[in-house]
Design a protein around this motif. Sequence first.
Motif, short mmCIF file in Angstrom:
data_model
loop_
_atom_site.label_atom_id
_atom_site.label_comp_id
_atom_site.label_asym_id
_atom_site.label_seq_id
_atom_site.Cartn_x
_atom_site.Cartn_y
_atom_site.Cartn_z
N UNK A 9 -57.87 -0.81 -25.20
CA UNK A 9 -56.75 -1.06 -24.29
C UNK A 9 -57.02 -0.40 -22.94
N UNK A 10 -57.60 0.81 -22.98
CA UNK A 10 -57.95 1.48 -21.74
C UNK A 10 -59.02 0.73 -20.97
N UNK A 11 -60.00 0.20 -21.68
CA UNK A 11 -61.06 -0.58 -21.04
C UNK A 11 -60.47 -1.83 -20.38
N UNK A 12 -59.53 -2.47 -21.06
CA UNK A 12 -58.89 -3.66 -20.52
C UNK A 12 -58.12 -3.31 -19.25
N UNK A 13 -57.43 -2.18 -19.25
CA UNK A 13 -56.68 -1.75 -18.07
C UNK A 13 -57.61 -1.48 -16.89
N UNK A 14 -58.83 -1.04 -17.18
CA UNK A 14 -59.82 -0.78 -16.13
C UNK A 14 -60.48 -2.06 -15.62
N UNK A 15 -60.13 -3.19 -16.22
CA UNK A 15 -60.71 -4.45 -15.80
C UNK A 15 -62.03 -4.77 -16.47
N UNK A 16 -62.35 -4.07 -17.55
CA UNK A 16 -63.59 -4.32 -18.28
C UNK A 16 -63.28 -5.02 -19.59
N UNK A 17 -64.31 -5.50 -20.25
CA UNK A 17 -64.12 -6.30 -21.46
C UNK A 17 -63.83 -5.43 -22.67
N UNK A 18 -62.64 -5.63 -23.25
CA UNK A 18 -62.29 -4.90 -24.47
C UNK A 18 -63.13 -5.39 -25.65
N UNK A 19 -63.46 -6.67 -25.65
CA UNK A 19 -64.26 -7.25 -26.74
C UNK A 19 -65.66 -6.66 -26.75
N UNK A 20 -66.27 -6.59 -25.55
CA UNK A 20 -67.62 -6.01 -25.46
C UNK A 20 -67.61 -4.55 -25.92
N UNK A 21 -66.55 -3.83 -25.56
CA UNK A 21 -66.43 -2.44 -25.99
C UNK A 21 -66.38 -2.34 -27.51
N UNK A 22 -65.53 -3.17 -28.12
CA UNK A 22 -65.36 -3.10 -29.58
C UNK A 22 -66.61 -3.51 -30.33
N UNK A 23 -67.42 -4.38 -29.73
CA UNK A 23 -68.66 -4.79 -30.38
C UNK A 23 -69.60 -3.61 -30.61
#
Length: 579
Positions: free
Chosen positions: A213-227
Amino acid sequence: MSNEKQDVVVDQGKSSWSDLWKTEDYLAIWMGLFLLVVGSLIYFNNQPKDMDKIFAESNTIMAAEAERAPFKTLEYYVAQDKKEAVQASKSSIGKAIKRWTSKPGNWKGNPLDSFYMSAERAAQLNAAAQPKADAAKATMKTAYAAALAAENAAAAVGFKNAELNSVTSEKIDNWRKAKSKYKSAKKKASHKPFNRFGTLFGLMIVIGLLFAAGMKARGESAIDFLKGFWFVFLIGVFSYFMAYQATMKHYGIGYAAWAIFLGMLISNTVGTPKWMKPALQVEFYIKAGLVLLGAEVLFNKIIAIGVPGIFVAWIVTPIVLITTFIFGQKVLKIPSKTLNMVISADMSVCGTSAAIATAAACRAKKEELTLSIGLSLIFTSIMMIVMPAIIKATGMPYILGGAWMGGTIDATGAVAAAGAFLSEKALYVAATIKMIQNVLIGVTAFGVAVYWCTKVECEAGQTVGWIEIWHRFPKFVLGFLAASIIFSTLYSVLGTDAGFSMIDHGVIRGFSKIFRGWFFCLSFAAIGLATNFRELGHYFKGGKPLILYVCGQSLNLILTLTMAYIMFYLVFPDITARI
């Protein structure tokens, strides 16, 4: 790092209102405060049964015993133990939280014991450990009888005989040590069936979604992070698994060292795959953890030790930091001022937490931060074993030894472990002084930001305004300070007893400290995965970082011991007598 071209620990830009929900520092603050609010709602709505009644009864007994004798009597300690057993984390909901957030457990011969235990295996381990528990119980009872006899003899003369009082205090201390050993032995004979595979998977989902959720708020991909996150979490799990192996635990080789080692092993052999790199959010993990750490810095505990503890932590620390930095620049002539500063702060303040904050303030390279943390972990493991041995061998008073270790050993967990090797009083003094020292994280970060803006990076004839210092200052430190102030205030409002039960052994130990440990572990794993030995090689040229650390820590050891002796035994012996 998620960005291979990123050189600095944080990327400071111009501020705007959107920074409050889009930048890493502020998101770390909101995440930390969110978890603290959740923990508070859980525990403040689940007060232990008969808490106020037990406190009132115990305090009445303790007050009467304090008037009756010039030392803490057996009845005093029995009442104190009854009061301290009232902990919110031991409630049904506290036990449920612990079960669902548990790390891999202790193990010795069978690795599976860390993750899974059947009823049969639990019974087998309990049966093997029961004889030692029975022997420890018998020793405790014998020690209690000896202490009771000594106390009765002292009471017969109205506690007027100094020699009898001294003998009684010694006998009571022996009983306390025996009781502590019995509790440890009893725990080893109290295994219950568990299965941590499912709970660890659930915890991975919860923590992963929080940071996604924090990554999404920063404008980055939450999916890529979770991978990539699942693998970072897996390294964290394996790091705890290795740290809790009996031999590793004995020698103090903790999860941080294992996380960095395992990460580096992967990055320097098969290489860290690209799909994993979005999850290597070193700063995000540690900043959120540091906000949670702020809640553990309680002002009432600082006041309990008083002026001598403050002198040990707040006078010696800046002297050692500044002296070490100057020594590195003027004598060793270390080329990188940022490396010099991060090592100096890491070694003098409080280890990795101070290193992260200082690195952010002076924009140190990630390789420099990794090197500093690596040195800290190595020497922490050595000092937590060697220092208690030296204290025992020299006959040093345990309160003095606790103050010495609290002001010099870098990691808070290692300080507590080293203090526990000596006595309850040593543990209390060591942990409290380390807590007082932790307050300097924010002060150090601010001071370094000011110095770097006005002296190091200031061009001739150029004036640097406070706005530039504000841009440089690591904002997550504000969350650390806010958490400390809020929970210190709550502790004061609740009172010492309720604060101990509901905050210290409730919200903190039963919730926030658990997540803080995981966040730190994830950060260390990410550091290892993002670090290549070739990037570190040139920093070791001439062995200057090692020399800097050894010389700085040597100065730290000498000054801290000297200050602790002066403050606790020459200037404020009355405070020492009350500990």
